[in-house]
Motif scaffolding. Structure first.
Motif, PDB file in Angstrom:
ATOM      1  N   ASP A  71       0.881  -1.257   0.033  1.00 58.97           N
ATOM      2  CA  ASP A  71      -0.171  -0.015   0.114  1.00 58.97           C
ATOM      3  C   ASP A  71       0.939   1.397  -0.061  1.00 58.97           C
ATOM      4  O   ASP A  71       1.819   1.473   0.824  1.00 58.97           O
ATOM      5  N   LYS A 220      -5.497  -2.675   6.108  1.00 58.85           N
ATOM      6  CA  LYS A 220      -6.844  -2.912   5.604  1.00 58.85           C
ATOM      7  C   LYS A 220      -7.588  -3.949   6.591  1.00 58.85           C
ATOM      8  O   LYS A 220      -7.900  -4.901   6.038  1.00 58.85           O
ATOM      9  N   SER A 221      -7.987  -3.496   7.676  1.00 51.72           N
ATOM     10  CA  SER A 221      -8.383  -4.500   8.628  1.00 51.72           C
ATOM     11  C   SER A 221      -9.464  -3.788   9.253  1.00 51.72           C
ATOM     12  O   SER A 221      -9.508  -2.716   9.683  1.00 51.72           O
ATOM     13  N   ASP A 283      -8.995  -7.543  -2.316  1.00 49.42           N
ATOM     14  CA  ASP A 283      -7.527  -7.970  -1.619  1.00 49.42           C
ATOM     15  C   ASP A 283      -6.989  -6.849  -1.047  1.00 49.42           C
ATOM     16  O   ASP A 283      -7.229  -5.698  -1.639  1.00 49.42           O
ATOM     17  N   LYS A 284      -5.971  -7.325  -0.327  1.00 48.02           N
ATOM     18  CA  LYS A 284      -5.233  -6.013   0.090  1.00 48.02           C
ATOM     19  C   LYS A 284      -4.480  -5.141  -0.785  1.00 48.02           C
ATOM     20  O   LYS A 284      -4.356  -4.017  -0.729  1.00 48.02           O
ATOM     21  N   CYS A 289      -8.061   1.643  -0.909  1.00 46.68           N
ATOM     22  CA  CYS A 289      -9.189   1.575  -0.046  1.00 46.68           C
ATOM     23  C   CYS A 289      -9.865   3.003   0.297  1.00 46.68           C
ATOM     24  O   CYS A 289      -9.755   3.153   1.451  1.00 46.68           O
TER      25      CYS A 289
END
Ligand SMILES: O=c1ccc(O)c[nH]1
Ligand SMILES: [Fe+2]
Length: 350
Positions: A71, A220-221, A283-284, A289
């Motif tokens: 990311d 991303k959780s 997906d990450k 995001c």
């Protein structure tokens, strides 16, 4: 589902038109090997159809040996452009840069904007771009909220979960993101639809409680248990909780830099087409995001760098954390009530 190339080209034509691209303009497509080829092609074709003079600037990718994950928001500051004066000059020559590789949070981005060049970041998957295709109404909603925030001297955030946070304001500007770069020197991000500012240096205070379901980027959780952050004099001083808190503590400690705990941008989401649930369906490595940053009525806060507004923190570790169901007050005006946008009226989605 997948967007076809013709649709993507038409969407870019709409967004570049909103970004005032026409036959008088030059458009630079900034890319690297990891750029989405569909996005690069669609941006190029659309700018040509609008009559602009188009060119590409391709930079060899930059990797910092301590960066973890893919990311691009996780490790801020140095980018593929850092130190490449010739490439920076080539970019500064453009009226608009479509950034498909990510300059965000870099000093070079600020230097380029100061020359009057506009930058539009577009690194999300085409399907996410399609779901949050910008429109004039996005701009008017975000600007209505910005008219309130830019005059404010205090932001307070409370929640049933126990958040009780106060941030004196005024030292730093208000930043809006509505999805197109239409004014000289403006940076924007497609997709977006939110606004933020920064607390006065060393003055944010209180407690922020991440409730189950709140989002931690770039992890991303969705938090599966509460994390409690204690904030004193503008810095996170304690991170309480179970495994999730330990993970966050360990990740931030890894950077071995006390400045990672500084509170960075704080604001709220105004994009009704962004969804809290969307991150769970990607997906990450799909993108960064933006759903989490922009979903309607979130409280988005962040930690780490504040160089983009002339702050002194150039730390690479940047966390974006989105909380649901908060009450956000700007001075005495309640703008978000338990995660619902309530004021100003013109900022509410129809
Ligand atoms: O659009 C963005 C994306 C990331 C970030 O930190 C701010 N704004
Ligand atoms: Fe951020």
């Amino acid at each position: 589902m997948a967007v076809n190339q013709s649709q993507l080209g038409q969407m870019f034509e709409q967004v570049l038109r909103l970004s005032n691209v026409d036959a008088t303009q030059s458009v630079a497509i900034l890319k690297s090997h990891y750029s989405d080829a569909r996005t690069v092609q669609a941006a190029t074709d659309a700018a040509l159809r609008l009559g602009a003079k188009v060119y590409s600037v391709e930079l060899p990718a930059f990797n910092h040996p301590t960066a973890m994950g893919n990311d691009m928001t996780a490790y801020c500051g140095d980018t593929a452009l850092t130190g490449n004066i010739a490439a920076q000059r080539a970019l500064e020559a453009a009226d608009l840069i479509v950034d498909t590789m990510m300059l965000l949070h870099s000093p070079e981005q600020e230097q380029i904007l100061k020359t009057g060049t506009r930058i539009l970041l577009a690194v999300e998957p085409p399907e996410v771009l399609a779901r949050m295709l910008p429109c004039e109404e996005d701009k008017s909603r975000v600007l209505a909220a910005a008219a309130v925030l830019e005059k404010a001297r205090m932001m307070t955030v409370t929640s049933q979960a126990g958040s009780d946070f106060r941030a004196p304001l005024g030292q730093y500007p208000t930043v809006t993101e509505y999805g197109f770069a239409d004014e000289p020197g403006r940076w924007d991000h497609w997709p977006s639809g939110f606004l933020f500012t920064w607390p006065n240096e060393d003055q944010a205070e209180g407690v922020l409680v991440l409730e189950v379901g709140d989002i931690l980027l770039p992890f991303k959780s969705y938090a599966r248990e509460r994390i409690t952050l204690e904030i004193e004099k503008g810095f996170v001083t304690q991170i309480h909780g179970g495994f999730e808190a330990e993970y966050l503590r360990d990740y931030m400690r890894y950077f071995n830099d006390p400045e990672v705990y500084g509170i960075s941008h704080i604001g709220w989401g105004l994009q009704p087409r962004a969804q809290w649930t969307a991150m769970g369906l990607h997906d990450k490595n799909d993108g960064m995001c933006m759903d989490a940053r922009a979903f309607y009525g979130n409280f988005l806060f962040s930690t780490g760098p504040n160089t983009e507004v002339g702050g002194k923190r150039k730390t690479p570790c940047h966390m974006d954390i989105a909380l649901r169901r908060c009450d956000i007050k700007v001075d005495d005006l309640l703008v978000v009530a338990e995660g619902e946008v309530v004021a100003p009226e013109a900022s509410r989605a129809r």
